[in-house]
Scaffold this active site. Sequence first.
Site, PDB file in Angstrom:
ATOM      1  N   SER A 302       0.775  -1.231  -0.081  1.00 32.26           N
ATOM      2  CA  SER A 302       0.010   0.093  -0.068  1.00 32.26           C
ATOM      3  C   SER A 302       0.840   1.150   0.059  1.00 32.26           C
ATOM      4  O   SER A 302       1.721   1.599  -1.049  1.00 32.26           O
ATOM      5  CB  SER A 302      -0.754   0.009   1.214  1.00 32.26           C
ATOM      6  OG  SER A 302      -1.816   0.780   1.134  1.00 32.26           O
ATOM      7  N   ASP A 313      10.398   5.481 -10.180  1.00 36.21           N
ATOM      8  CA  ASP A 313       9.873   5.963 -11.409  1.00 36.21           C
ATOM      9  C   ASP A 313      10.636   7.282 -11.658  1.00 36.21           C
ATOM     10  O   ASP A 313      10.983   7.572 -12.948  1.00 36.21           O
ATOM     11  CB  ASP A 313       8.351   6.001 -11.579  1.00 36.21           C
ATOM     12  CG  ASP A 313       7.525   4.910 -11.818  1.00 36.21           C
ATOM     13  OD1 ASP A 313       8.226   3.722 -11.936  1.00 36.21           O
ATOM     14  OD2 ASP A 313       6.431   4.842 -12.057  1.00 36.21           O
ATOM     15  N   LYS A 327      -0.768  -4.294  -3.303  1.00 33.57           N
ATOM     16  CA  LYS A 327      -1.976  -3.621  -2.904  1.00 33.57           C
ATOM     17  C   LYS A 327      -2.053  -2.313  -3.626  1.00 33.57           C
ATOM     18  O   LYS A 327      -1.455  -1.266  -3.135  1.00 33.57           O
ATOM     19  CB  LYS A 327      -2.231  -3.537  -1.640  1.00 33.57           C
ATOM     20  CG  LYS A 327      -3.537  -2.893  -0.992  1.00 33.57           C
ATOM     21  CD  LYS A 327      -3.604  -2.693   0.349  1.00 33.57           C
ATOM     22  CE  LYS A 327      -4.931  -1.895   0.838  1.00 33.57           C
ATOM     23  NZ  LYS A 327      -4.807  -0.464   0.052  1.00 33.57           N
TER      24      LYS A 327
END
Length: 445
Positions: A302, A313, A327
């Site tokens: 999460s 990224d 998740k």
Amino acid sequence: MRKTLLFPLGALTGACLTLLVSGPQGGLWAARAAAGTDDAYSQLNLFGEVFERVKASYVEKPDNAKLIEGAITGMVTSLDPHSRYMNAKAWTEMQETTSGEFGGLGIEVTMEEGLVKVVSPIDDTPASKAGIMSGDLISKIDGDAVQGMTLEQAVNKMKGPVDTQTKLTILRKGADAPLDVAIKREIIHVRPVRFHVENGDIGYIRITSFNEQTTDGLKKAIASISKDVPQDKLVGYVVDLRNNPGGLLDQAVSVSSAFLQRGEVVSTRGRNPEETQRFTAHGGDLIKGKPLVVLINGGSASASEIVSGALHDHKRATLIGTRSFGKGSVQTIIPLGAGNGALALTTARYYTPSGRSIQAQGIAPDIEILQDVPPELKGRMDTMAESQMRGHLQAADGKEQTGSQSYVPPEEKDDKALHAAFDFLHGVTVNAAAAKPAPKTTVPN
């Protein structure tokens, strides 16, 4: 994620539901007629009929409030593993949990196939000290079977006055028989951030959860490390998110912001395009461009995945460890009015800055490091991933991934992933036999 702006809608929905299931039959038929061919009203009529039959004919007089609460709980939990209804008591307890201080044993749990599953024990709590492990299934609490309880009922049963004892019966993968573990309850003070200076030149920061205190704790950790180690000697930072089950979305965004100058951290996309939200970095890079390694494993879920996905990224951090939990959904807390509790409802998927959903897939590390698991624990330390949870949201695209290793050695000297992080920051090439690089994802400009 807490969206109080949804409160009026939530309260209205709850009120309508109560009216439809407990009002007179005529009201139900009128609603059905007004809806024309809408099958939902037909099903509500069926529910009303069953409700009346149970009230009239059950062997003992039922409690109407418990019947309605059970019906709401069943409806919401049928959606996915993370949506749930909280009555007033459970809602209050959740608020205490996210504030960072509550009573209990110190474990993050979920419900799986009728049993309570341990997502992660919280560091330095009674559960952690008693040897409770990620992936353990709790089948009995003080001799009472968990099967048939709701998650809230099971959690409430594990709570109690400080210094009292509870006995958990644990089903552990690979164990020959159930384990009985006695644990003494304590006030749980969740200290979400711990840190120290390693070898005089690396700042090590462990984040165990994302509650209301996490960002402040992180800022204090960075300030303390920066004060203790001259900038010209500080080679970088290690942020340890292993077995961190997540928490508040706003804290994930602000933690990511502590390492990013600018750019998107995460976006959330609901059922309708107009519900898309984008969260961007704010506050600037507090470690002033120093190299950063983030440790993840099968228990990182999460909010942990939001942080590691954003830093990965943006090519701001190198990820070391094993694949994360997967998740990739957001739960909105919708209060239902005084005395009525709240809904934790899955309202969106989240996407990393490159536009990738990690739902049921997780985040692969740049360098995969498998720990040496003691013989007595082998076969027990692979966490069941999101993709293996019953009723989970399907992956947006691509292949779903199963669980990965979640074992973290109790002694730092045995922690291969941690030493790989230290070696990486010192410019030492990680042993290729123990490491498997994962492809980098670039962020579109």
